[in-house]
Design a protein around this motif. Structure first.
Motif, PDB file in Angstrom:
ATOM      1  N   ASP A  14      -6.279 -20.299  12.832  1.00 28.37           N
ATOM      2  CA  ASP A  14      -6.830 -20.694  11.313  1.00 28.37           C
ATOM      3  C   ASP A  14      -5.847 -20.320  10.561  1.00 28.37           C
ATOM      4  N   LEU A  15      -5.145 -19.116  10.444  1.00 29.65           N
ATOM      5  CA  LEU A  15      -4.217 -18.701   9.485  1.00 29.65           C
ATOM      6  C   LEU A  15      -2.780 -18.040   9.993  1.00 29.65           C
ATOM      7  N   LEU A  16      -1.861 -18.214   9.862  1.00 34.69           N
ATOM      8  CA  LEU A  16      -0.695 -17.779  10.141  1.00 34.69           C
ATOM      9  C   LEU A  16      -0.048 -17.011   9.190  1.00 34.69           C
TER      10      LEU A  16
ATOM     11  N   LEU B  68      -1.030 -21.627   6.422  1.00 33.47           N
ATOM     12  CA  LEU B  68       0.194 -20.751   6.449  1.00 33.47           C
ATOM     13  C   LEU B  68       0.164 -19.849   5.046  1.00 33.47           C
ATOM     14  N   ALA B  69       0.565 -18.650   5.215  1.00 34.94           N
ATOM     15  CA  ALA B  69       0.654 -17.612   4.386  1.00 34.94           C
ATOM     16  C   ALA B  69       1.968 -16.834   4.311  1.00 34.94           C
ATOM     17  N   LEU B  70       2.761 -16.963   3.563  1.00 41.85           N
ATOM     18  CA  LEU B  70       4.018 -16.013   3.672  1.00 41.85           C
ATOM     19  C   LEU B  70       3.833 -14.879   3.137  1.00 41.85           C
ATOM     20  N   ILE B  71       4.578 -13.940   3.875  1.00 40.31           N
ATOM     21  CA  ILE B  71       4.399 -12.548   3.657  1.00 40.31           C
ATOM     22  C   ILE B  71       5.784 -11.814   4.084  1.00 40.31           C
TER      23      ILE B  71
ATOM     24  N   ALA C 207       7.311 -26.190   2.362  1.00 40.96           N
ATOM     25  CA  ALA C 207       6.616 -27.727   2.201  1.00 40.96           C
ATOM     26  C   ALA C 207       6.675 -28.554   3.253  1.00 40.96           C
ATOM     27  N   GLY C 208       7.479 -28.250   4.408  1.00 43.41           N
ATOM     28  CA  GLY C 208       7.690 -28.733   5.619  1.00 43.41           C
ATOM     29  C   GLY C 208       6.563 -28.655   6.289  1.00 43.41           C
ATOM     30  N   PHE C 209       5.617 -27.754   6.083  1.00 46.65           N
ATOM     31  CA  PHE C 209       4.322 -27.700   6.579  1.00 46.65           C
ATOM     32  C   PHE C 209       3.115 -28.597   6.085  1.00 46.65           C
ATOM     33  N   SER C 210       2.380 -29.246   6.664  1.00 46.54           N
ATOM     34  CA  SER C 210       1.537 -30.289   5.867  1.00 46.54           C
ATOM     35  C   SER C 210       0.261 -29.615   5.618  1.00 46.54           C
ATOM     36  N   GLY C 211       0.010 -28.684   6.187  1.00 44.15           N
ATOM     37  CA  GLY C 211      -1.244 -28.020   5.849  1.00 44.15           C
ATOM     38  C   GLY C 211      -1.081 -27.015   4.412  1.00 44.15           C
ATOM     39  N   GLU C 212      -2.238 -26.337   4.184  1.00 48.82           N
ATOM     40  CA  GLU C 212      -1.891 -25.464   2.835  1.00 48.82           C
ATOM     41  C   GLU C 212      -0.965 -24.370   3.304  1.00 48.82           C
TER      42      GLU C 212
END
Length: 251
Positions: free
Chosen positions: A183-185, A214-217, A234-239
């Motif tokens: 669900d979330l990376l 995707l969440a950047l950390i 932005a290459g990832f189409s999801g949020e």
């Protein structure tokens, strides 16, 4: 409902709004601390986590920004009167470094210190680490130079929710497999350095793993336009979001 609390989001150099990376998995059965930089007791207290709730610690690898808070955590728990054993999980290389840190401050010799239970996590894909209530934690090795490093996946068997934390890594197939359909990376975005990933790399991993969000950390926080840093994924189409200290993700 189980939740993952983001206690810190910065790469190795924090600032006034971002501490070094650490997470807390919290459920009705207690709390597991993941990585141990900064002042873990202070950060847990900020989120209302009582010391008695702490069930275990997981260390992803041996670098200072992921382990340097461990001596203060152990000392604080001891001074707070903890009596129950504290399991500590991580790669063997990391546990060796952690034990040496405690030896420097002579913490292992404190009278009345609660037991420390050291659990080495083998560097094998999909390795079960520990469970907390309905949440199962598994680990897979990732690529971070010559540092034995594990990424972690949290699966809630009650809700079906899933979250993956990459730890420090360059793009690698084992992480794609661990994060499949999550669900979330929560993926590190330190930049274009050996053993690390850029936001573009994180986006590619998220795309190949088929995650929902995707969440950047573990990103640089000084001298960086953070919104522009986020947009590089932005290459990832999801949020795509930039994780911030204090975020809470429910499983």
């Amino acid at each position: 409902m189980p939740e993952v609390i983001v206690l810190g989001t910065a790469a190795s150099v924090p600032d006034g709004e971002h501490d070094t990376v650490s997470l807390a998995l919290r459920s009705a059965q207690g709390t597991i601390l993941v990585d141990c930089g900064g002042s873990p007791l202070y950060k847990l207290a900020q989120h209302g986590v009582d010391l008695a709730e702490l069930r275990a610690v997981i260390l992803s690898h041996r670098h200072a920004d992921h382990v340097y808070g461990l001596p203060m955590l152990i000392q604080g728990l001891w001074l707070g009167g903890r009596e129950s054993a504290l399991p500590i999980y991580g790669p063997a290389q990391t546990l060796d470094r952690a034990r040496r840190l405690l030896e420097i401050f002579q913490l292992a010799e404190r009278e009345g210190l609660f037991a420390l239970e050291w659990h080495s996590v083998p560097l094998r894909e999909g390795r079960r680490v520990v469970s907390l209530g309905s949440v199962q934690i598994t680990a897979s090795p990732v690529v971070h130079g010559d540092n034995d490093t594990i990424a972690l996946r949290f699966d809630d068997n009650a809700t079906g929710g899933s979250l993956v934390y990459s730890s420090d890594t360059e793009p690698c197939a084992s992480l794609i497999r661990l994060a499949a359909a999550a669900d979330l990376l929560l993926h590190e975005a330190t930049g274009d350095y050996d053993g690390h990933s850029s936001p573009q790399d994180a986006a590619e991993i998220a795309r190949e793993a088929g995650v929902a969000r995707l969440a950047l950390i573990h990103y640089p926080v000084r001298g960086v336009n953070l919104e522009q840093w986020r947009r590089r994924a932005a290459g990832f189409s999801g949020e795509v979001i930039l994780a911030t200290d204090g975020d809470v993700y429910r499983l």
